[in-house]
Scaffold this motif. Structure first.
Motif, PDB file in Angstrom:
ATOM      1  N   GLU A  58       0.820  -1.113  -0.032  1.00  0.00           N
ATOM      2  CA  GLU A  58      -0.007  -0.089  -0.144  1.00  0.00           C
ATOM      3  C   GLU A  58       1.054   1.030   0.083  1.00  0.00           C
ATOM      4  O   GLU A  58       0.387   2.321  -0.401  1.00  0.00           O
ATOM      5  N   THR A 140       0.119  -5.511  -4.324  1.00  0.00           N
ATOM      6  CA  THR A 140      -1.304  -6.082  -3.953  1.00  0.00           C
ATOM      7  C   THR A 140      -2.169  -5.058  -4.446  1.00  0.00           C
ATOM      8  O   THR A 140      -3.393  -5.649  -4.684  1.00  0.00           O
ATOM      9  N   LEU A 144      -4.489  -8.028  -6.017  1.00  0.00           N
ATOM     10  CA  LEU A 144      -5.442  -8.418  -5.295  1.00  0.00           C
ATOM     11  C   LEU A 144      -6.803  -8.194  -5.949  1.00  0.00           C
ATOM     12  O   LEU A 144      -7.497  -9.402  -5.945  1.00  0.00           O
ATOM     13  N   ALA A 147      -6.858 -10.736  -8.891  1.00  0.00           N
ATOM     14  CA  ALA A 147      -7.020 -12.237  -8.442  1.00  0.00           C
ATOM     15  C   ALA A 147      -8.323 -12.344  -8.098  1.00  0.00           C
ATOM     16  O   ALA A 147      -9.000 -13.531  -8.167  1.00  0.00           O
ATOM     17  N   ARG A 148      -8.858 -11.761  -7.209  1.00  0.00           N
ATOM     18  CA  ARG A 148     -10.428 -11.617  -6.773  1.00  0.00           C
ATOM     19  C   ARG A 148     -11.274 -11.704  -8.111  1.00  0.00           C
ATOM     20  O   ARG A 148     -12.220 -12.554  -8.052  1.00  0.00           O
ATOM     21  N   CYS A 162       2.544 -17.274  -9.181  1.00  0.00           N
ATOM     22  CA  CYS A 162       3.047 -16.107  -8.753  1.00  0.00           C
ATOM     23  C   CYS A 162       4.681 -16.383  -8.185  1.00  0.00           C
ATOM     24  O   CYS A 162       4.997 -17.384  -7.706  1.00  0.00           O
ATOM     25  N   ASP A 179      -2.209  -8.274   3.304  1.00  0.00           N
ATOM     26  CA  ASP A 179      -2.579  -8.101   1.950  1.00  0.00           C
ATOM     27  C   ASP A 179      -1.695  -9.352   1.266  1.00  0.00           C
ATOM     28  O   ASP A 179      -2.070  -9.964   0.340  1.00  0.00           O
ATOM     29  N   LYS A 180      -0.447  -9.625   1.698  1.00  0.00           N
ATOM     30  CA  LYS A 180       0.410 -10.610   1.151  1.00  0.00           C
ATOM     31  C   LYS A 180      -0.401 -12.059   1.249  1.00  0.00           C
ATOM     32  O   LYS A 180      -0.271 -12.916   0.577  1.00  0.00           O
ATOM     33  N   GLU A 182      -3.345 -12.680   1.939  1.00  0.00           N
ATOM     34  CA  GLU A 182      -4.744 -12.803   0.959  1.00  0.00           C
ATOM     35  C   GLU A 182      -4.356 -13.075  -0.596  1.00  0.00           C
ATOM     36  O   GLU A 182      -4.967 -14.093  -1.104  1.00  0.00           O
ATOM     37  N   LEU A 183      -3.308 -12.380  -0.942  1.00  0.00           N
ATOM     38  CA  LEU A 183      -2.691 -12.748  -2.479  1.00  0.00           C
ATOM     39  C   LEU A 183      -2.394 -14.162  -2.326  1.00  0.00           C
ATOM     40  O   LEU A 183      -2.628 -14.992  -3.210  1.00  0.00           O
ATOM     41  N   LEU A 186      -4.979 -16.876  -2.600  1.00  0.00           N
ATOM     42  CA  LEU A 186      -5.909 -16.809  -3.891  1.00  0.00           C
ATOM     43  C   LEU A 186      -4.783 -17.498  -5.312  1.00  0.00           C
ATOM     44  O   LEU A 186      -5.140 -17.592  -6.136  1.00  0.00           O
ATOM     45  N   THR A 187      -3.674 -17.969  -4.573  1.00  0.00           N
ATOM     46  CA  THR A 187      -2.634 -18.324  -5.734  1.00  0.00           C
ATOM     47  C   THR A 187      -2.724 -20.051  -5.551  1.00  0.00           C
ATOM     48  O   THR A 187      -2.761 -20.561  -4.400  1.00  0.00           O
TER      49      THR A 187
END
Length: 254
Positions: A58, A140, A144, A147-148, A162, A179-180, A182-183, A186-187
């Protein structure tokens, strides 16, 4: 990490007032202990070694893209679409993508590009999406939402790969940013770790140096242990020099 890219700017200026750190490895005893705790090659003598949560997307990300490649086969399994984000404070010695260390390199990420990516992923012959850079875990704000949306549009019918300079253990340590994580959640497949020039090995599948790993993310999250991707297949013999040059032109290292 894969090699030649589109329009880019200078390598390191304009990072903003962020502590990038430049922590060197500790003494022999501490270094050995840290390597066990933080994964292969960490702490690394030839790159920066951030503390947990020290670098945050961020603050660092400028939402810039170095390149987008459609329908390629060098950035993971099958035919893929690959997005190369800009900015990487790891700054590994020998990095093949030094020209996009700058978070302001390249072109702004746009809704138009995102829609194009989704359209490209809708092709039945495309297996999935790949995030590279640069450092995806510090971009992200771009990745993010993308990916979502990929999960919303395609569910698990398209996989996400990734590449990151972080090790699995660094991402899992207390104090790392949400945030890391969450990414990561999703990976499907993560290629982790710094690029270490002294461990360079062209026989490795989808990696540049032997400390790096191809990780099955869902299996690792389910078991609480770092699980190697089951279809990892490294070459057994060196390929002729003429093909090596072609591979170097199409593949790179984080």
């Amino acid at each position: 990490m894969s090699g030649s890219h589109g329009p880019i700017l200078g390598p390191t200026s304009g990072q903003g007032h962020v502590d990038l750190g430049n922590q060197s490895a500790s003494g022999p005893g501490e270094g050995c202990e840290s390597a066990q705790r933080l994964g292969p090659g960490v702490p690394c003598q030839t790159s920066r070694n951030p503390r947990a949560g020290q670098w945050q997307g961020e603050h660092l990300s400028q939402k810039m893209i170095a390149d987008y490649k459609r329908f390629i086969m060098t950035d993971g399994e099958g035919i893929r679409c690959s997005l190369y984000v800009s900015g990487c404070p790891f700054q590994c010695e020998g990095c093949w993508n030094e020209s996009i260390w700058n978070f302001r390199a390249g072109q702004p990420y746009t809704r138009e590009l995102e829609d194009r990516i989704i359209s490209d992923l809708s092709k039945t012959y495309v297996q999935g999406m790949t995030f590279l850079g640069g450092e995806p875990m510090l971009n992200t704000p771009v990745l993010l939402p993308l990916a979502r949306r990929i999960r919303q549009e395609f569910g698990t019918t398209r996989d996400i790969w990734c590449w990151t300079g972080y090790t699995w253990e660094e991402l899992m340590r207390a104090g790392e940013t949400a945030d890391k994580l969450e990414l990561l959640s999703l990976t499907d497949v993560l290629v982790d770790g710094r690029y270490i020039e002294s461990q360079k090995d062209l026989l490795l599948q989808f990696r540049g140096s032997s400390n790096q790993r191809i990780i099955d993310v869902p299996a690792s999250l389910a078991t609480g242990e770092c699980m190697t991707w089951s279809r990892t297949r490294d070459l057994a013999h060196h390929i002729p020099e003429i093909y090596t040059k072609e591979r170097l032109a199409g593949e790179g290292s984080h």
